[in-house]
Design an enzyme around this catalytic site. Structure first.
Site, PDB file in Angstrom:
ATOM      1  N   GLU A  40      24.672 -33.778  42.825  1.00  0.00           N
ATOM      2  CA  GLU A  40      25.358 -32.803  41.971  1.00  0.00           C
ATOM      3  C   GLU A  40      25.969 -31.733  42.872  1.00  0.00           C
ATOM      4  OE1 GLU A  40      23.953 -28.922  39.447  1.00  0.00           O
ATOM      5  OE2 GLU A  40      22.698 -30.705  39.285  1.00  0.00           O
ATOM      6  N   LYS A 126      17.814 -30.410  31.216  1.00  0.00           N
ATOM      7  CA  LYS A 126      17.430 -29.761  32.472  1.00  0.00           C
ATOM      8  C   LYS A 126      16.423 -28.655  32.162  1.00  0.00           C
ATOM      9  CE  LYS A 126      19.665 -26.802  35.947  1.00  0.00           C
ATOM     10  NZ  LYS A 126      20.983 -26.398  36.480  1.00  0.00           N
TER      11      LYS A 126
END
Length: 194
Positions: A40, A126
């Protein structure tokens, strides 16, 4: 592509925040070669968007992080991201990501946020900041929300990764421990054993 596909057998989301392109390529290749993770790139600057573009050109799954607006979703898609990640839950960003065909990983820290994210069609969430929430938070939230699949993010490293995985995290979002010199190998070793 879904997070089920992206993270199956890959418990690591390596977060490359503010890392120069050459170093980002080095870390990303080590993560990809390990078979244990995806990468990411938080896209808070034009340089980060360019870094994302360079990594995406390598042909491996790369996501855009710290996506907080529909405009950032558009920039992420244009740069080649295959998923988006946010620090919090913003339903406009969820919808923009879904419209762009990008699975979205919203940040959650309360039962209400978990509930709203699931209602918006996000199964993968998340848990942020995981270091402050702790492994017990994951264990407790699995009761009322068994369908939620958590990526514990924030404050994770080789020293505590097994605790979060044992508590029910499906994957770990790791930044500092991945980008610090010498930090990635011990984390990968722990993940291989877990």
């Amino acid at each position: 592509m879904s997070f089920d596909d992206l993270l199956r057998g890959r418990p690591l989301v390596a977060i490359l925040r503010g890392v120069p392109v050459a170093r980002a390529l080095e870390i990303a290749r080590a993560v990809w070669d390990s078979g244990l993770g995806v990468v990411e790139v938080p896209i808070q600057t034009p340089e980060a968007v360019e870094c994302l573009r360079v990594l995406a050109a390598e042909g491996h799954p790369v996501g855009a992080g710290t996506v907080r607006s529909a405009a950032q979703v558009e920039a992420a898609a244009e740069a080649g991201a295959v998923f988006t990640v946010a620090p919090g839950l913003d339903l406009d960003v969820v919808r923009a990501s879904q419209a762009a065909g990008l699975p979205h990983l919203p940040g959650v820290a309360t039962p209400s946020e978990v509930h709203h994210a699931l209602q918006a069609g996000c199964e993968w969430l998340k848990a942020f900041p995981a270091g402050a929430l702790g492994p017990a938070w994951l264990r407790e939230l699995r009761g009322p929300f068994p369908e939620a699949k958590f990526v514990a993010t924030g404050g994770i490293g080789a020293h505590n990764a097994p605790e979060y995985l044992a508590a029910g995290a499906r994957a770990l979002g790791v930044g500092g421990a991945v980008t610090t010199d010498g930090g990635l190998p011990p984390l990968l070793e722990v993940l291989r054993r877990t």
